[in-house]
Design a protein around this motif. Structure first.
Motif, short mmCIF file in Angstrom:
data_model
loop_
_atom_site.label_atom_id
_atom_site.label_comp_id
_atom_site.label_asym_id
_atom_site.label_seq_id
_atom_site.Cartn_x
_atom_site.Cartn_y
_atom_site.Cartn_z
N ALA A 206 0.67 -1.19 -0.07
CA ALA A 206 0.00 -0.07 -0.07
C ALA A 206 1.01 1.38 -0.20
N THR A 207 2.36 1.27 0.45
CA THR A 207 3.15 2.53 0.08
C THR A 207 3.48 2.46 -1.32
N ALA A 208 3.12 1.79 -2.27
CA ALA A 208 3.68 1.74 -3.41
C ALA A 208 2.87 2.73 -4.48
N ASP A 209 3.34 3.38 -5.35
CA ASP A 209 2.91 4.22 -6.29
C ASP A 209 1.65 3.57 -7.05
N ARG A 210 1.90 2.47 -7.57
CA ARG A 210 0.96 1.49 -8.06
C ARG A 210 1.13 0.02 -7.40
N VAL A 211 -0.03 -0.65 -7.47
CA VAL A 211 0.03 -2.13 -7.01
C VAL A 211 -0.69 -2.98 -8.20
N ILE A 212 0.22 -4.03 -8.46
CA ILE A 212 -0.55 -4.98 -9.68
C ILE A 212 -0.77 -6.18 -9.06
N PRO A 226 -3.28 2.52 -3.36
CA PRO A 226 -4.47 1.98 -2.54
C PRO A 226 -4.00 1.92 -1.10
N THR A 227 -5.17 1.81 -0.38
CA THR A 227 -4.88 1.50 1.03
C THR A 227 -4.83 0.04 1.15
N ALA A 228 -4.33 -0.40 2.34
CA ALA A 228 -4.21 -1.89 2.50
C ALA A 228 -5.54 -2.55 2.71
N GLU A 229 -6.72 -1.95 3.06
CA GLU A 229 -8.01 -2.36 3.10
C GLU A 229 -8.52 -2.51 1.86
N GLU A 230 -8.19 -1.45 0.86
CA GLU A 230 -8.64 -1.72 -0.45
C GLU A 230 -7.88 -2.89 -1.19
N LEU A 231 -6.89 -2.99 -0.90
CA LEU A 231 -6.18 -4.16 -1.43
C LEU A 231 -6.83 -5.58 -1.00
N PHE A 232 -7.07 -5.43 0.17
CA PHE A 232 -7.73 -6.76 0.86
C PHE A 232 -8.93 -7.16 0.17
N GLU A 233 -9.73 -6.15 0.00
CA GLU A 233 -10.98 -6.22 -0.41
C GLU A 233 -10.93 -6.82 -1.97
N THR A 234 -10.00 -6.06 -2.68
CA THR A 234 -9.95 -6.39 -4.08
C THR A 234 -9.64 -7.84 -4.30
N MET A 235 -8.36 -8.38 -3.45
CA MET A 235 -8.01 -9.56 -3.54
C MET A 235 -9.01 -10.73 -2.96
N HIS A 236 -9.90 -10.44 -2.14
CA HIS A 236 -10.61 -11.25 -1.81
C HIS A 236 -12.13 -11.00 -2.27
#
Length: 236
Positions: A206-212, A226-236
């Motif tokens: 979540a500290t990156a400019d972009r996450v793939i 993204p936030t860590a929460e957005e990443l978790f929701e997207t991945m799950h």
């Protein structure tokens, strides 16, 4: 501004016949100069395979990869070695430090193997950057896990790469060491240096400019800051 890395339709599999496993199934990716890109995905998603293809350590089976203006597809082994020497730094998950060499010589060695002659002051500057100048004469087995990871970062910085690839660089560290190493890696990102990091830690990603996000051998989603929460929701 042209991308520093451009990958189109990258495919890679292992094995033959009925035993073959397709790991990458057409990945598209770009990294701009001075950008921090994190690649995440479940275990077996192909994260490390993609990283090794992007830096020329593993040949893709299909698609195209351009790194710092060099087409990796038709490049010979010697040409790939030159491209990595001139443009790339890699921090491996297992670090690859030589136990019989002290810290200073571990930092110097990859540049020497690449035909460079790093000056002592450049080696010491890299060690000062990661806070280990006082450990120059120590050996890897006398260092903590976090310190060894910082030696690996210093080793990459000596060559002033245009792109630094990091494969799970904080995976085996405690929380305090993880934060120190992550701060150092963030500091490597400048107008002239990009960072591509494989990680399973969503807080770090979540500290990156972009996450793939990789899924089923493809880049499933790309998220901007993204936030860590957005990443978790997207991945799950």
């Amino acid at each position: 501004m042209s991308p520093l890395i451009s990958a189109v339709g990258v495919r890679k599999g292992f094995g033959k016949g009925s035993q073959r496993i397709e790991v990458l199934n057409g990945v598209d990716l770009e990294v701009d100069p001075g950008e921090f890109v994190a690649i995440v995905g479940s275990s077996g998603a192909g994260k490390s395979t993609l990283l090794y293809c992007l830096c020329g350590l593993l040949a893709a089976d299909g698609g195209s990869i351009t790194l710092a203006g060099n087409d990796l597809g038709p490049a010979s082994r010697s040409e790939l070695a030159r491209i990595r020497r001139d443009h790339v730094g890699v921090i491996f998950q297992d670090l690859n430090l030589i136990s019989s060499l002290n810290v200073r010589d571990n930092v110097r060695l990859p540049a020497r193997l690449a035909g460079m002659r790093p000056r002592r002051r450049d080696v010491m500057h890299a060690l000062e950057t990661v806070g280990l100048a006082a450990c120059a004469d120590k050996y890897p087995n006398h260092l903590s896990g976090g310190q060894r990871q910082r030696v690996a970062i210093a080793r990459s910085l000596v060559r002033a790469p245009q792109v630094l690839f990091a494969d799970e660089p904080t995976g085996s560290l405690d929380v305090a060491s993880r934060e120190t190493v992550l701060d150092l890696l963030r500091e490597t990102v400048t107008d002239s240096t990009s960072l591509v990091m494989i990680t399973h830690d969503l807080d770090i990603a979540a500290t990156a400019d972009r996450v793939i996000i990789l899924a089923n051998g493809r880049h499933d989603r790309v998220l901007i800051h993204p936030t860590a929460e957005e990443l978790f929701e997207t991945m799950h």
